[in-house]
Design a protein around this motif. Structure first.
Motif, PDB file in Angstrom:
ATOM      1  N   ASN A 188       0.806  -1.218   0.000  1.00 30.71           N
ATOM      2  CA  ASN A 188       0.000   0.000   0.000  1.00 30.71           C
ATOM      3  C   ASN A 188       0.843   1.274   0.000  1.00 30.71           C
ATOM      4  O   ASN A 188       0.321   2.368  -0.184  1.00 30.71           O
ATOM      5  CB  ASN A 188      -0.931   0.023   1.212  1.00 30.71           C
ATOM      6  CG  ASN A 188      -2.032  -0.996   1.084  1.00 30.71           C
ATOM      7  OD1 ASN A 188      -2.567  -1.212   0.004  1.00 30.71           O
ATOM      8  ND2 ASN A 188      -2.363  -1.656   2.185  1.00 30.71           N
TER       9      ASN A 188
ATOM     10  N   LYS B 147      -5.962   3.426  -0.237  1.00 24.43           N
ATOM     11  CA  LYS B 147      -6.401   2.393   0.703  1.00 24.43           C
ATOM     12  C   LYS B 147      -5.630   2.445   2.017  1.00 24.43           C
ATOM     13  O   LYS B 147      -6.104   1.969   3.037  1.00 24.43           O
ATOM     14  CB  LYS B 147      -6.240   1.014   0.068  1.00 24.43           C
ATOM     15  CG  LYS B 147      -7.149   0.781  -1.109  1.00 24.43           C
ATOM     16  CD  LYS B 147      -6.888  -0.579  -1.708  1.00 24.43           C
ATOM     17  CE  LYS B 147      -7.767  -0.797  -2.924  1.00 24.43           C
ATOM     18  NZ  LYS B 147      -7.481  -2.067  -3.582  1.00 24.43           N
TER      19      LYS B 147
ATOM     20  N   TRP C  89     -14.432   6.463  -3.551  1.00 26.24           N
ATOM     21  CA  TRP C  89     -13.192   5.933  -4.094  1.00 26.24           C
ATOM     22  C   TRP C  89     -13.487   5.261  -5.424  1.00 26.24           C
ATOM     23  O   TRP C  89     -14.373   4.420  -5.521  1.00 26.24           O
ATOM     24  CB  TRP C  89     -12.582   4.932  -3.126  1.00 26.24           C
ATOM     25  CG  TRP C  89     -11.335   4.306  -3.645  1.00 26.24           C
ATOM     26  CD1 TRP C  89     -10.118   4.899  -3.757  1.00 26.24           C
ATOM     27  CD2 TRP C  89     -11.181   2.979  -4.135  1.00 26.24           C
ATOM     28  NE1 TRP C  89      -9.212   4.031  -4.286  1.00 26.24           N
ATOM     29  CE2 TRP C  89      -9.836   2.828  -4.531  1.00 26.24           C
ATOM     30  CE3 TRP C  89     -12.036   1.896  -4.291  1.00 26.24           C
ATOM     31  CZ2 TRP C  89      -9.344   1.655  -5.064  1.00 26.24           C
ATOM     32  CZ3 TRP C  89     -11.536   0.730  -4.814  1.00 26.24           C
ATOM     33  CH2 TRP C  89     -10.204   0.621  -5.191  1.00 26.24           C
TER      34      TRP C  89
ATOM     35  N   ASP D  76      -3.256   1.037  -6.299  1.00 26.63           N
ATOM     36  CA  ASP D  76      -4.633   0.615  -5.980  1.00 26.63           C
ATOM     37  C   ASP D  76      -5.079  -0.533  -6.859  1.00 26.63           C
ATOM     38  O   ASP D  76      -4.788  -0.688  -7.966  1.00 26.63           O
ATOM     39  CB  ASP D  76      -5.609   1.792  -6.159  1.00 26.63           C
ATOM     40  CG  ASP D  76      -5.358   2.828  -5.077  1.00 26.63           C
ATOM     41  OD1 ASP D  76      -4.966   2.448  -3.977  1.00 26.63           O
ATOM     42  OD2 ASP D  76      -5.570   4.013  -5.372  1.00 26.63           O
TER      43      ASP D  76
END
Length: 146
Positions: free
Chosen positions: A103, A122, A137, A146
């Motif tokens: 991430n 995220k 989102w 993502d």
């Protein structure tokens, strides 16, 4: 002009007995390299043996790494970077290093040596993030996280 330039880069003294660039001591070249950017160092390393040796010096690349680069390495298993020279560590950290389950990414800017970071949406904690009245989102193909 090309002949005179090529004679400067030879390791041996030139035919007329004058010294060339290859006669400069490697530690002097390394001191100059500390003031140059990493791309400039890599370009000059191609000139001759003394420049190539100076460009591989840990003292040169230690000056290009940020003082807290050890913290960047802490997010990785030690087996990945143990035994690497400072030059190799700089090269390794110049590519995005994913962490936190992919991430987040961290890397060094190749010119300035500054730390850059990319954080996935995220991975962010957004106040009222679950409330659709405030934001939505949208996944996209353009994002690499993502």
């Amino acid at each position: 002009m090309g002949a005179s330039l090529s004679s400067l880069t030879e390791n041996e003294s030139t035919a007329n007995g004058r010294p060339g660039l290859g006669d400069i001591p490697e530690n002097c070249v390394a001191c100059v390299f500390m003031y140059l950017t990493p791309p400039e160092i890599c370009n000059l390393a191609r000139l001759n043996h003394a420049f190539r040796g100076a460009a591989s010096s840990d003292s040169v690349w230690d000056s290009k790494l940020p003082s807290n680069y050890h913290h960047l390495l802490d997010v990785l298993p030690q087996r990945i970077y143990e035994g690497l020279s400072k030059k190799d560590i700089f090269a390794f950290l110049s590519r995005p290093v994913p962490f936190d389950d992919g991430n987040k990414e961290v890397w060094l800017d190749r010119i300035s040596g500054r730390i850059c970071m990319s954080i996935s949406t995220k991975a962010m904690l957004i106040t009222s993030g679950e409330d659709r009245r405030h934001w939505n989102w949208f996944p996209t193909e353009e994002s690499r996280l993502d």
